[in-house]
Design an enzyme around this catalytic site. Structure first.
Site, PDB file in Angstrom:
ATOM      1  N   ALA A   1      -2.632  -4.799  -1.802  1.00 44.47           N
ATOM      2  CA  ALA A   1      -2.810  -4.536  -0.138  1.00 44.47           C
ATOM      3  C   ALA A   1      -4.419  -4.483   0.194  1.00 44.47           C
ATOM      4  O   ALA A   1      -5.086  -3.705  -0.766  1.00 44.47           O
ATOM      5  CB  ALA A   1      -1.883  -3.663   0.488  1.00 44.47           C
ATOM      6  N   SER A   2      -4.821  -5.090   1.106  1.00 41.91           N
ATOM      7  CA  SER A   2      -6.179  -5.206   1.649  1.00 41.91           C
ATOM      8  C   SER A   2      -6.633  -3.835   1.798  1.00 41.91           C
ATOM      9  O   SER A   2      -7.979  -3.524   1.767  1.00 41.91           O
ATOM     10  CB  SER A   2      -6.505  -5.839   2.445  1.00 41.91           C
ATOM     11  OG  SER A   2      -6.404  -7.421   2.134  1.00 41.91           O
TER      12      SER A   2
ATOM     13  N   LYS B   1      -2.646  -8.902  -7.174  1.00 46.72           N
ATOM     14  CA  LYS B   1      -3.532  -8.981  -5.747  1.00 46.72           C
ATOM     15  C   LYS B   1      -2.644  -7.810  -4.909  1.00 46.72           C
ATOM     16  O   LYS B   1      -1.506  -7.738  -4.366  1.00 46.72           O
ATOM     17  CB  LYS B   1      -2.923 -10.249  -5.155  1.00 46.72           C
ATOM     18  CG  LYS B   1      -3.722 -10.211  -3.606  1.00 46.72           C
ATOM     19  CD  LYS B   1      -2.712  -9.801  -2.705  1.00 46.72           C
ATOM     20  CE  LYS B   1      -3.057 -10.175  -1.106  1.00 46.72           C
ATOM     21  NZ  LYS B   1      -4.002  -8.846  -0.791  1.00 46.72           N
TER      22      LYS B   1
ATOM     23  N   GLU C   1      10.998  -7.816  -3.638  1.00 47.92           N
ATOM     24  CA  GLU C   1      11.262  -6.631  -3.261  1.00 47.92           C
ATOM     25  C   GLU C   1      10.874  -6.257  -1.607  1.00 47.92           C
ATOM     26  O   GLU C   1       9.494  -6.139  -1.452  1.00 47.92           O
ATOM     27  CB  GLU C   1      10.810  -5.429  -4.095  1.00 47.92           C
ATOM     28  CG  GLU C   1      11.109  -5.279  -5.398  1.00 47.92           C
ATOM     29  CD  GLU C   1      12.541  -4.853  -5.710  1.00 47.92           C
ATOM     30  OE1 GLU C   1      13.291  -4.726  -4.729  1.00 47.92           O
ATOM     31  OE2 GLU C   1      13.004  -4.750  -6.985  1.00 47.92           O
ATOM     32  N   LEU C   2      11.714  -6.587  -0.616  1.00 46.21           N
ATOM     33  CA  LEU C   2      11.171  -6.518   0.817  1.00 46.21           C
ATOM     34  C   LEU C   2      11.873  -5.323   1.536  1.00 46.21           C
ATOM     35  O   LEU C   2      12.128  -4.210   0.949  1.00 46.21           O
ATOM     36  CB  LEU C   2      11.713  -7.857   1.330  1.00 46.21           C
ATOM     37  CG  LEU C   2      11.314  -9.200   0.475  1.00 46.21           C
ATOM     38  CD1 LEU C   2      11.931 -10.408   0.973  1.00 46.21           C
ATOM     39  CD2 LEU C   2       9.636  -9.121   0.220  1.00 46.21           C
TER      40      LEU C   2
ATOM     41  N   TRP D   1       0.879  -1.436   0.010  1.00 47.13           N
ATOM     42  CA  TRP D   1       0.025   0.108   0.059  1.00 47.13           C
ATOM     43  C   TRP D   1       0.896   1.334  -0.026  1.00 47.13           C
ATOM     44  O   TRP D   1       0.395   2.325  -0.188  1.00 47.13           O
ATOM     45  CB  TRP D   1      -0.970  -0.039   1.257  1.00 47.13           C
ATOM     46  CG  TRP D   1      -0.090  -0.370   2.318  1.00 47.13           C
ATOM     47  CD1 TRP D   1      -0.015  -1.697   2.966  1.00 47.13           C
ATOM     48  CD2 TRP D   1       0.874   0.486   3.347  1.00 47.13           C
ATOM     49  NE1 TRP D   1       0.877  -1.586   4.207  1.00 47.13           N
ATOM     50  CE2 TRP D   1       1.250  -0.487   4.219  1.00 47.13           C
ATOM     51  CE3 TRP D   1       1.040   1.711   3.043  1.00 47.13           C
ATOM     52  CZ2 TRP D   1       2.279   0.119   5.216  1.00 47.13           C
ATOM     53  CZ3 TRP D   1       2.034   2.270   4.073  1.00 47.13           C
ATOM     54  CH2 TRP D   1       2.740   1.498   4.844  1.00 47.13           C
ATOM     55  N   ASN D   2       2.273   1.012   0.220  1.00 47.62           N
ATOM     56  CA  ASN D   2       2.879   2.511   0.802  1.00 47.62           C
ATOM     57  C   ASN D   2       2.936   3.447  -0.638  1.00 47.62           C
ATOM     58  O   ASN D   2       2.834   4.649  -0.584  1.00 47.62           O
ATOM     59  CB  ASN D   2       4.223   2.183   1.410  1.00 47.62           C
ATOM     60  CG  ASN D   2       5.135   1.460   0.507  1.00 47.62           C
ATOM     61  OD1 ASN D   2       5.020   0.918  -0.571  1.00 47.62           O
ATOM     62  ND2 ASN D   2       6.408   1.483   0.818  1.00 47.62           N
TER      63      ASN D   2
ATOM     64  N   CYS E   1      10.455   1.844   1.726  1.00 49.96           N
ATOM     65  CA  CYS E   1      11.471   0.665   1.845  1.00 49.96           C
ATOM     66  C   CYS E   1      12.708   1.343   1.915  1.00 49.96           C
ATOM     67  O   CYS E   1      13.638   0.919   2.557  1.00 49.96           O
ATOM     68  CB  CYS E   1      11.129  -0.387   0.583  1.00 49.96           C
ATOM     69  SG  CYS E   1      11.168   0.258  -0.804  1.00 49.96           S
TER      70      CYS E   1
HETATM   71  P1  NAP Z   1       2.996  -6.735   3.561  1.00 46.04           P
HETATM   72  O1  NAP Z   1       2.174  -6.769   4.927  1.00 46.04           O
HETATM   73  O2  NAP Z   1       4.111  -7.937   3.482  1.00 46.04           O
HETATM   74  O3  NAP Z   1       1.873  -6.770   2.397  1.00 46.04           O
HETATM   75  C1  NAP Z   1       2.416  -6.678   1.023  1.00 46.04           C
HETATM   76  C2  NAP Z   1       1.687  -7.183   0.266  1.00 46.04           C
HETATM   77  O4  NAP Z   1       1.786  -8.813   0.720  1.00 46.04           O
HETATM   78  C3  NAP Z   1       0.132  -7.132   0.628  1.00 46.04           C
HETATM   79  O5  NAP Z   1      -0.657  -7.226  -0.691  1.00 46.04           O
HETATM   80  C4  NAP Z   1      -0.366  -8.143   1.411  1.00 46.04           C
HETATM   81  O6  NAP Z   1      -1.724  -8.394   1.440  1.00 46.04           O
HETATM   82  C5  NAP Z   1       0.566  -9.354   0.834  1.00 46.04           C
HETATM   83  N1  NAP Z   1       0.618 -10.364   2.001  1.00 46.04           N
HETATM   84  C6  NAP Z   1       0.905 -10.374   3.257  1.00 46.04           C
HETATM   85  N2  NAP Z   1       1.162 -11.530   3.821  1.00 46.04           N
HETATM   86  C7  NAP Z   1       1.329 -12.252   2.999  1.00 46.04           C
HETATM   87  C8  NAP Z   1       1.475 -13.538   2.901  1.00 46.04           C
HETATM   88  N3  NAP Z   1       1.822 -14.545   4.042  1.00 46.04           N
HETATM   89  N4  NAP Z   1       1.418 -14.351   1.698  1.00 46.04           N
HETATM   90  C9  NAP Z   1       1.328 -13.467   0.684  1.00 46.04           C
HETATM   91  N5  NAP Z   1       1.100 -12.379   0.451  1.00 46.04           N
HETATM   92  C10 NAP Z   1       1.039 -11.497   1.770  1.00 46.04           C
HETATM   93  O7  NAP Z   1       3.754  -5.351   3.583  1.00 46.04           O
HETATM   94  P2  NAP Z   1       3.427  -3.971   4.031  1.00 46.04           P
HETATM   95  O8  NAP Z   1       3.205  -3.983   5.415  1.00 46.04           O
HETATM   96  O9  NAP Z   1       2.188  -3.568   3.250  1.00 46.04           O
HETATM   97  O10 NAP Z   1       4.623  -3.082   3.514  1.00 46.04           O
HETATM   98  C11 NAP Z   1       5.660  -2.835   4.148  1.00 46.04           C
HETATM   99  C12 NAP Z   1       6.932  -3.641   3.762  1.00 46.04           C
HETATM  100  O11 NAP Z   1       7.088  -3.680   2.241  1.00 46.04           O
HETATM  101  C13 NAP Z   1       7.934  -2.667   4.584  1.00 46.04           C
HETATM  102  O12 NAP Z   1       8.906  -4.018   5.058  1.00 46.04           O
HETATM  103  C14 NAP Z   1       8.813  -2.303   3.360  1.00 46.04           C
HETATM  104  O13 NAP Z   1      10.116  -2.071   3.464  1.00 46.04           O
HETATM  105  C15 NAP Z   1       8.364  -3.222   2.006  1.00 46.04           C
HETATM  106  N6  NAP Z   1       8.415  -2.690   1.003  1.00 46.04           N
HETATM  107  C16 NAP Z   1       9.538  -2.937   0.134  1.00 46.04           C
HETATM  108  C17 NAP Z   1       9.724  -2.382  -1.238  1.00 46.04           C
HETATM  109  C18 NAP Z   1      11.054  -2.744  -2.077  1.00 46.04           C
HETATM  110  O14 NAP Z   1      10.911  -2.255  -3.372  1.00 46.04           O
HETATM  111  N7  NAP Z   1      11.756  -3.526  -1.786  1.00 46.04           N
HETATM  112  C19 NAP Z   1       8.882  -1.267  -1.568  1.00 46.04           C
HETATM  113  C20 NAP Z   1       7.731  -0.947  -0.687  1.00 46.04           C
HETATM  114  C21 NAP Z   1       7.634  -1.645   0.508  1.00 46.04           C
HETATM  115  P3  NAP Z   1      -2.813  -7.919   2.576  1.00 46.04           P
HETATM  116  O15 NAP Z   1      -2.821  -6.611   2.618  1.00 46.04           O
HETATM  117  O16 NAP Z   1      -4.010  -8.592   2.188  1.00 46.04           O
HETATM  118  O17 NAP Z   1      -2.163  -8.441   3.948  1.00 46.04           O
END
Ligand code: NAP
Length: 463
Positions: free
Chosen positions: A156-157, A154, A228-229, A130-131, A262
């Site tokens: 973010a919710s 898919k 991309e984490l 979502w960010n 991130c």
């Molecule tokens: P998140 O909770 O991992 O959510 C990201 C996506 O993954 C959402 O669509 C989420 O769906 C889904 N998801 C969550 N748990 C899952 C699972 N167990 N299996 C499959 N899909 C799953 O992350 P966030 O809190 O939204 O974002 C923050 C993180 O993203 C931070 O760590 C940030 O650094 C990282 N990020 C990295 C980058 C990069 O380019 N490296 C860019 C932006 C953000 P739901 O919403 O339905 O849970």
């Protein structure tokens, strides 16, 4: 997590959405596979026309789309507008260059003729955060679609309206039916979708647990995945740095997107000689930050995207303080909320915060703080700065501020990161590859390298 728009500035529920059931997403996966058989035969010129049209629509509807992002995840409106504009840029970038990036490469061998050709893989599943709710999707979709792949999103919710708006942009741009589809599903469905044999590869931008989960599903099914984490990027400031520029950039680097990026600068590693002055200036800049309704153009710092994210950040800061760290500004969420006007008191606000004196062994030294919190450290010399910068499980983008050429070379050679920026803000640019190492993930987006992630690099040998 329910699929819904909740305004993070007030905590109010705006709109709920029903997750689609498995038979519905199975039908969409089937539709994607069928669309691929037609789409893969389209030319670069046709695809470029669709991407250019998408860019025009993004620009035409910029303000409406940006307001949706601000409503759903709370970034200041000006930042949301800039994000939508950047999506138009990446559509044009790949529209104009994909044919060159994927041109056949003739290679001299013992054959009469031999070359490398690039072919699309098929339906790609994109799990997005979502960010940067528009940018993350477009930076995946523009190259994937130009390469001839079809996409299933898919999202973010908490950003369902953005997810549907993106699907509508592609439909209006004229992409054939089934080429870009949004799936309103929860995270619990992702592994099953990824395992479907009609899905040929996947990409996820998000947290480590989500990346590990999709990576495991793709590993079990022997499919390519790009991840991309998270990150906890270092920002090293040396004695020779232009301090005014470094502080200005530090403020943007840490607070952009309400601190939820991130590649935000998260750990400020300061050489002892400049540490006091840097901290004084950074504190003054954080004190001047205006917190409030992100729709208000005068506001610099809006709410965090959800109440859960604000709670988690609060816990992290409290934990660090309990372990001995000091908050020289911020760190007191209740005090900030008390100053906000009544309608915003249910919002997920968090103050701009600077932590110092974070002790050895404290969990904060190894964790990502996803919000407006600067972790600061003092080091005696440049060797110690590099060692501390690398003492983290992540490796996304590092920034180093120095006028000393030897230190610049050392930073480039020794910082463990997907990118190193010298005297500048770490940022993504369609012309440069973007991605991480270590627990920040693998694979690259953007540039030539990004478009080559989801193609079959096919060898052709003719006697
Ligand atoms: P998140 O909770 O991992 O959510 C990201 C996506 O993954 C959402 O669509 C989420 O769906 C889904 N998801 C969550 N748990 C899952 C699972 N167990 N299996 C499959 N899909 C799953 O992350 P966030 O809190 O939204 O974002 C923050 C993180 O993203 C931070 O760590 C940030 O650094 C990282 N990020 C990295 C980058 C990069 O380019 N490296 C860019 C932006 C953000 P739901 O919403 O339905 O849970």
């Amino acid at each position: 997590m329910a699929i819904a728009t909740v305004n993070p500035a007030t905590g109010g529920l705006v709109k709920s959405f029903e997750a689609i059931a498995p038979p519905v997403w199975l039908g969409k996966v089937e539709g994607a596979a069928a669309a691929f058989e037609i789409y893969r035969r389209t030319t670069f010129e046709q695809r470029a026309a669709w991407l250019h049209r998408a860019a025009e629509i993004l620009e035409r509807d910029r303000d409406r789309l940006a307001a949706l992002a601000t409503l759903e995840m709370g970034k200041p409106l000006a930042a949301a507008i800039a994000e939508v504009e950047k999506c138009a840029l990446v559509c044009r970038f790949y529209g104009d260059r994909a044919a060159a990036f994927l041109a056949d490469e003739v290679i001299e061998t013992d054959a009469g003729s031999s070359y490398v050709t690039h072919q699309p893989l098929g339906a790609i599943l994109a799990v997005m955060p979502w960010n940067f709710p528009f940018w993350q999707v477009f930076r995946f979709a523009a190259p994937a679609l130009m390469a001839g792949n079809v996409a299933l999103l898919k999202h973010a919710s908490n950003v369902p309206q953005v997810a549907l708006a993106i699907e509508a942009v592609w439909a209006e741009a004229g992409l054939p039916e089934g080429v870009f589809q949004t799936l309103l599903v929860g995270a619990d469905q992702v592994a099953a979708i990824a395992a479907d044999p009609r899905i040929k590869a996947a990409t996820l931008t998000g947290s480590e647990p989500a990346g590990a989960s999709l990576g495991a599903a793709c590993g079990a099914a022997l499919k390519k995945v790009v991840l991309e984490l998270g990150g906890s990027d270092p920002f090293i400031v040396t004695e020779t740095a232009d301090l005014a520029a470094a502080v200005r950039t530090a403020v943007v680097g840490r607070l952009l997107n309400n601190g939820q990026s991130c590649i935000a600068a998260k750990r400020f590693i300061l050489l002892e000689a400049i540490a006091d002055e840097f901290l004084d200036r950074l504190t003054a800049a954080f004190a001047a930050v205006r917190v409030g309704d992100p729709m208000d153009p005068a506001v610099d710092l809006g709410p965090l995207a959800t109440a859960a994210i604000a709670d988690e950040l609060d816990q992290q800061v409290r934990g660090a303080i309990a372990a001995g760290a000091k908050a020289i500004i911020g760190g007191d969420r209740a005090a900030l909320v008390a100053q906000l006007p009544e309608p915003l008191r249910g919002g997920s606000f968090y103050p701009a915060t600077i932590l110092t004196d974070i002790p050895e062994g404290c969990a904060a030294r190894q964790a990502e703080f996803f919000g407006p919190v600067a972790l600061t450290f003092r080091v005696p010399d440049f060797d110690a700065a590099i060692a501390l910068a690398n003492d983290i499980p992540f490796g996304l983008g590092a920034s180093c501020w120095t006028q000393n050429p030897a230190e610049m070379h050392r930073a480039i050679a020794d910082l463990e990161a997907g990118s190193v920026f010298i005297n500048g803000l770490v940022k993504s640019d369609p012309r440069l590859p973007f991605g991480g190492i270590k627990r920040s993930g693998y694979g690259r987006e953007l540039s030539r390298q990004g478009i080559q992630e989801f193609v079959n690099i096919k060898t052709v040998w003719i006697a």
